[in-house]
Design an enzyme around this catalytic site. Sequence first.
Site, short mmCIF file in Angstrom:
data_model
loop_
_atom_site.label_atom_id
_atom_site.label_comp_id
_atom_site.label_asym_id
_atom_site.label_seq_id
_atom_site.Cartn_x
_atom_site.Cartn_y
_atom_site.Cartn_z
N CYS A 113 0.82 -1.23 0.00
CA CYS A 113 0.00 0.00 0.00
C CYS A 113 0.84 1.27 0.00
O CYS A 113 0.31 2.36 -0.24
CB CYS A 113 -0.96 0.00 1.18
SG CYS A 113 -1.99 -1.47 1.25
N HIS A 246 -3.22 7.11 2.44
CA HIS A 246 -3.68 5.80 1.98
C HIS A 246 -5.08 5.55 2.53
O HIS A 246 -5.35 5.83 3.69
CB HIS A 246 -2.70 4.73 2.44
CG HIS A 246 -3.19 3.34 2.23
ND1 HIS A 246 -3.71 2.92 1.02
CD2 HIS A 246 -3.27 2.27 3.06
CE1 HIS A 246 -4.07 1.66 1.13
NE2 HIS A 246 -3.82 1.24 2.35
N ASN A 276 -10.16 -0.32 0.27
CA ASN A 276 -8.71 -0.23 0.25
C ASN A 276 -8.19 -0.82 -1.07
O ASN A 276 -8.28 -2.03 -1.28
CB ASN A 276 -8.16 -1.01 1.46
CG ASN A 276 -6.64 -0.96 1.54
OD1 ASN A 276 -5.96 -0.57 0.61
ND2 ASN A 276 -6.12 -1.39 2.68
O1 UT7 Z 1 -3.38 -1.14 3.94
C1 UT7 Z 1 -3.36 -1.54 5.28
C2 UT7 Z 1 -4.37 -2.63 5.36
N1 UT7 Z 1 -5.07 -2.88 6.54
C3 UT7 Z 1 -5.65 -2.04 7.38
O2 UT7 Z 1 -5.57 -0.85 7.36
C4 UT7 Z 1 -6.49 -2.66 8.44
C5 UT7 Z 1 -6.23 -2.11 9.82
N2 UT7 Z 1 -7.16 -2.70 10.77
C6 UT7 Z 1 -8.48 -2.43 10.75
O3 UT7 Z 1 -8.95 -1.64 9.95
C7 UT7 Z 1 -9.35 -3.07 11.80
O4 UT7 Z 1 -8.54 -3.76 12.73
C8 UT7 Z 1 -10.37 -4.04 11.16
C9 UT7 Z 1 -11.41 -3.25 10.40
C10 UT7 Z 1 -9.70 -5.04 10.26
C11 UT7 Z 1 -11.10 -4.82 12.27
O5 UT7 Z 1 -11.70 -3.93 13.19
P1 UT7 Z 1 -11.61 -4.23 14.74
O6 UT7 Z 1 -12.35 -3.14 15.42
O7 UT7 Z 1 -10.14 -4.37 15.06
O8 UT7 Z 1 -12.41 -5.57 14.87
P2 UT7 Z 1 -11.93 -7.00 15.41
O9 UT7 Z 1 -10.89 -7.61 14.55
O10 UT7 Z 1 -11.60 -6.85 16.85
O11 UT7 Z 1 -13.23 -7.89 15.25
C12 UT7 Z 1 -14.29 -7.78 16.19
C13 UT7 Z 1 -15.45 -8.70 15.85
C14 UT7 Z 1 -15.12 -10.17 15.87
O12 UT7 Z 1 -16.22 -10.83 16.50
P3 UT7 Z 1 -16.15 -11.32 18.04
O13 UT7 Z 1 -15.06 -12.34 18.07
O14 UT7 Z 1 -15.83 -10.08 18.83
O15 UT7 Z 1 -17.52 -11.85 18.28
C15 UT7 Z 1 -15.10 -10.58 14.41
O16 UT7 Z 1 -15.45 -11.92 14.22
O17 UT7 Z 1 -15.97 -8.43 14.54
C16 UT7 Z 1 -16.16 -9.67 13.83
N3 UT7 Z 1 -15.99 -9.45 12.41
C17 UT7 Z 1 -17.01 -9.15 11.59
N4 UT7 Z 1 -18.33 -9.02 11.77
C18 UT7 Z 1 -19.10 -8.70 10.72
C19 UT7 Z 1 -14.83 -9.44 11.71
N5 UT7 Z 1 -15.09 -9.15 10.42
C20 UT7 Z 1 -16.42 -8.94 10.31
C21 UT7 Z 1 -17.27 -8.62 9.25
N6 UT7 Z 1 -18.60 -8.50 9.49
N7 UT7 Z 1 -16.82 -8.39 8.00
#
Ligand code: UT7
Length: 319
Positions: A113, A246, A276
Site C-alpha cells: 500500500c 492511503h 482499500n
Molecule cells: O493497507 C493496510 C491494510 N489494513 C488495514 O488498514 C487494516 C487495519 N485494521 C483495521 O482496519 C481493523 O482492525 C479491522 C477493520 C480489520 C477490524 O476492526 P476491529 O475493530 O479491530 O475488529 P476485530 O478484529 O476486533 O473484530 C471484532 C469482531 C469479531 O467478532 P467477536 O469475536 O468479537 O464476536 C469478528 O469476528 O468483529 C467480527 N468481524 C465481523 N463481523 C461482521 C470481523 N469481520 C467482520 C465482518 N462483518 N466483515
Amino acid sequence: MFARIAGVGSYLPGPPLSNDDLKQRGVETNDEWIVSRTGIKSRHLADANCTSSDLALEASRKALVAAGIDASTLDLIIVATSTPDFIFPSTACLLQAKLGNHSAMAFDVQAVCSGFVYAMNIAEKFIRFGSHKKVLVVGAEVFSRILDWDDRSTCVLFGDGAGAVILEASENPGILASAAHADGAYHGILSVPGNVCGGKVIGDPFLRMDGQAVFKFAVRVLADVAQECCALAGILPTGIDWLIPHQANIRIIESTAKRVGIDMNKVIVTVDRHGNTSAASIPLALDAAVRDGRVQRGHKVLLEGVGGGFTWGAVLLEF
Ligand code: UT7
C-alpha cells in the site's frame, strides 16, 4: 529541477458493489459492522479476465490526456503493484506495450500500500538527477484476486482500481520533499505468505492480516512520516492544503489527521466508495480531488501511505 505533476488519471472497474451486495454474495457480514469499523460503503471489483495492466492502461490514458502528451514521449514507466499480471515480465513492461511505447525504462515497485509513494519518491530522483524528463507513475491493483472470500475480517476491506500521474521535469515547483521507510521485522502482520514452485502453490496464496496490529502500526508511522516530510520541506503541517493518505480505514485516517494537526476538512477521503485499493488508493483519491476541483495548481499536497513489509512513506508536493 523539480518533478511536477503534469496530469492525473484513474480508473475503477465495473459498478460499485455495496456492503449489502457482499452479504448477498454469501459473505457473513453486515453494512453496520463494515461502516462503523472502516467507513467503507462500497468498492469496485474487476472481472476475472481484467488484470492490473488493464486497469493501469485506462488510468494512464486519462493522465496522458490531462498532461497533453503522447505515450511515445515517456522515458520512464513505474508501476506500483502487489498484484502483477505475471511473475514476469513486470506489469510496467506490459503496460508499456499496451501504450505503444517502445523505449522507456520500465519496472515495477513492490511496496504494497506504500507502493505509489515509493514510486513517486523514486521517479523524483530520476528527474532531479536529470536523466529522465517524462515519467508515468501508476498504482494498479486487483486485490480481489488474493482475498479469501471465506475470511470476512479481510475480504470486505479491499477493492480494485488504478491511478496514474505524469511527472515532468520543470523549473516550477513540484515535489518538495519525500521520505520512505521499511521495517521487515513486521512482515508477519500483513502478508500473502505463498509462492509458486514447480507448478504448485506453496504456502498460502491469500491475504492474511492481524488487523489490530496493523491499525496501531499505521496510525503511528503515518503521523511520524507526515511530520518528517513537512520538516524536510520546511513547512508546518498546518501549511498543507490537502492531506491525501492511503485509504484503508476512516478511523486510521482520522487518527492520523488528529495526531498531525490537520483538520479533517483538508483530508481527501475516498475509502467510503473505493475500499482499500492498496497501491492505487492514493492516486485514485488524488484524481478524484483534482477532477472535482478541490486540489488546484499551487496547492500544497501531502501524500502518504503505509503497507505490508512493513513499508511507509510520504511525498509533499506543490500541485
Ligand atoms: O493497507 C493496510 C491494510 N489494513 C488495514 O488498514 C487494516 C487495519 N485494521 C483495521 O482496519 C481493523 O482492525 C479491522 C477493520 C480489520 C477490524 O476492526 P476491529 O475493530 O479491530 O475488529 P476485530 O478484529 O476486533 O473484530 C471484532 C469482531 C469479531 O467478532 P467477536 O469475536 O468479537 O464476536 C469478528 O469476528 O468483529 C467480527 N468481524 C465481523 N463481523 C461482521 C470481523 N469481520 C467482520 C465482518 N462483518 N466483515
